[in-house]
Design an enzyme around this catalytic site. Structure first.
Site, PDB file in Angstrom:
ATOM      1  CG  HIS A 185      28.270  27.388  48.838  1.00  0.00           C
ATOM      2  ND1 HIS A 185      27.535  28.509  49.079  1.00  0.00           N
ATOM      3  CD2 HIS A 185      28.970  27.648  47.698  1.00  0.00           C
ATOM      4  CE1 HIS A 185      27.776  29.423  48.165  1.00  0.00           C
ATOM      5  NE2 HIS A 185      28.646  28.916  47.292  1.00  0.00           N
TER       6      HIS A 185
ATOM      7  CE  LYS B 120      31.103  38.552  43.135  1.00  0.00           C
ATOM      8  NZ  LYS B 120      31.491  37.147  43.029  1.00  0.00           N
TER       9      LYS B 120
ATOM     10  CB  SER C 229      25.374  33.208  46.854  1.00  0.00           C
ATOM     11  OG  SER C 229      26.007  32.118  47.446  1.00  0.00           O
TER      12      SER C 229
HETATM   13  P1  ADP Z   1      31.921  32.227  43.100  1.00  0.00           P
HETATM   14  O1  ADP Z   1      32.233  33.660  43.419  1.00  0.00           O
HETATM   15  O2  ADP Z   1      33.088  31.418  42.608  1.00  0.00           O
HETATM   16  O3  ADP Z   1      30.654  32.017  42.304  1.00  0.00           O
HETATM   17  P2  ADP Z   1      30.457  31.008  45.133  1.00  0.00           P
HETATM   18  O4  ADP Z   1      30.464  31.335  46.575  1.00  0.00           O
HETATM   19  O5  ADP Z   1      29.228  31.323  44.408  1.00  0.00           O
HETATM   20  O6  ADP Z   1      31.697  31.648  44.505  1.00  0.00           O
HETATM   21  O7  ADP Z   1      30.711  29.453  44.964  1.00  0.00           O
HETATM   22  C1  ADP Z   1      31.922  28.889  45.312  1.00  0.00           C
HETATM   23  C2  ADP Z   1      32.015  27.526  44.735  1.00  0.00           C
HETATM   24  O8  ADP Z   1      31.033  26.712  45.372  1.00  0.00           O
HETATM   25  C3  ADP Z   1      31.684  27.450  43.250  1.00  0.00           C
HETATM   26  O9  ADP Z   1      32.791  27.704  42.477  1.00  0.00           O
HETATM   27  C4  ADP Z   1      31.225  26.025  43.122  1.00  0.00           C
HETATM   28  O10 ADP Z   1      32.358  25.191  43.074  1.00  0.00           O
HETATM   29  C5  ADP Z   1      30.528  25.777  44.441  1.00  0.00           C
HETATM   30  N1  ADP Z   1      29.089  25.940  44.357  1.00  0.00           N
HETATM   31  C6  ADP Z   1      28.353  27.066  44.415  1.00  0.00           C
HETATM   32  N2  ADP Z   1      27.029  26.797  44.339  1.00  0.00           N
HETATM   33  C7  ADP Z   1      26.925  25.456  44.218  1.00  0.00           C
HETATM   34  C8  ADP Z   1      25.835  24.540  44.085  1.00  0.00           C
HETATM   35  N3  ADP Z   1      24.581  24.957  44.035  1.00  0.00           N
HETATM   36  N4  ADP Z   1      26.123  23.235  43.975  1.00  0.00           N
HETATM   37  C9  ADP Z   1      27.402  22.822  44.011  1.00  0.00           C
HETATM   38  N5  ADP Z   1      28.459  23.608  44.117  1.00  0.00           N
HETATM   39  C10 ADP Z   1      28.247  24.910  44.228  1.00  0.00           C
END
Ligand code: ADP
Length: 180
Positions: free
Chosen positions: A34, A58, A144
């Site tokens: 992120h 969630k 995550s």
């Molecule tokens: P979601 O509930 O959409 O999965 P996340 O918190 O997991 O939310 O992630 C939010 C956004 O952060 C994702 O939609 C993606 O755009 C970006 N993201 C998450 N993990 C990564 C990563 N490892 N590398 C690049 N971008 C990421």
């Protein structure tokens, strides 16, 4: 009056537009993946709003307040990043805050199908554009949910999270284990 050279800038009577973008997500918790996207967005835009989705249906490991706190800590060095929370439609949040662009990280082709559909929908219903950033290959497997799962079973996730977040994750898992 001397005629203006064609390349000379004309002074604007209206205030210059601040280029704003949103980085939305659950951030439960924020990972180095992120952070990579947020920092690159911060180089491209004047102001980046990290928008934490409030999703009551969630189950999460960290509360929204805790996630905001962690994000605020780890983005403190970027002068142009702020953290906020939203519920409901992201396009409504963007409209209310005059944010024309969403920045999303793409980890793999598997992310693309869903993200493309979302991006087209957000443009269709809200006129908000999406910029896709290919993730740093170092983080292409990083999510995550995976970090939480590995850490729960005692795996080493040190390199995947900012240090302060790693500490919080460890103490949350200790609290949970103590409560069992
Ligand atoms: P979601 O509930 O959409 O999965 P996340 O918190 O997991 O939310 O992630 C939010 C956004 O952060 C994702 O939609 C993606 O755009 C970006 N993201 C998450 N993990 C990564 C990563 N490892 N590398 C690049 N971008 C990421």
């Amino acid at each position: 009056m001397t005629p203006r050279a064609p390349t000379e800038k004309v002074s604007m009577t209206t205030a210059p537009q601040i280029r704003k973008a949103a980085c939305p997500g659950s951030f439960d918790p924020v990972t180095n993946g992120h952070l990579d996207i947020i920092s690159r967005a911060a180089h491209l835009y004047d102001e980046v709003v990290v928008a934490v989705l409030i999703n009551k249906s969630k189950s999460s490991m960290f509360t929204v307040a805790e996630r905001i706190e962690m994000l605020t800590e780890v983005t403190a060095d970027y002068g142009n990043v702020r953290v906020d929370a939203f519920h409901g439609l992201l396009v409504d949040y963007c409209r209310d805050n005059a944010i024309p662009v969403i920045v999303k990280g793409l980890r793999a082709v598997s992310d693309f199908d869903y993200e493309l559909q979302m991006a087209q929908m957000n443009r269709g219903i809200g006129g908000v554009d999406t910029l896709f950033m290919p993730t740093n290959p170092e983080y292409s497997f990083l999510a995550s949910s995976l970090v939480k799962e590995i850490a729960t079973y005692g795996g080493d996730v040190t390199r995947l999270l900012p240090e302060s977040v790693h500490k919080r994750l460890r103490s949350r898992l200790e609290e949970r284990n103590a409560g069992q």
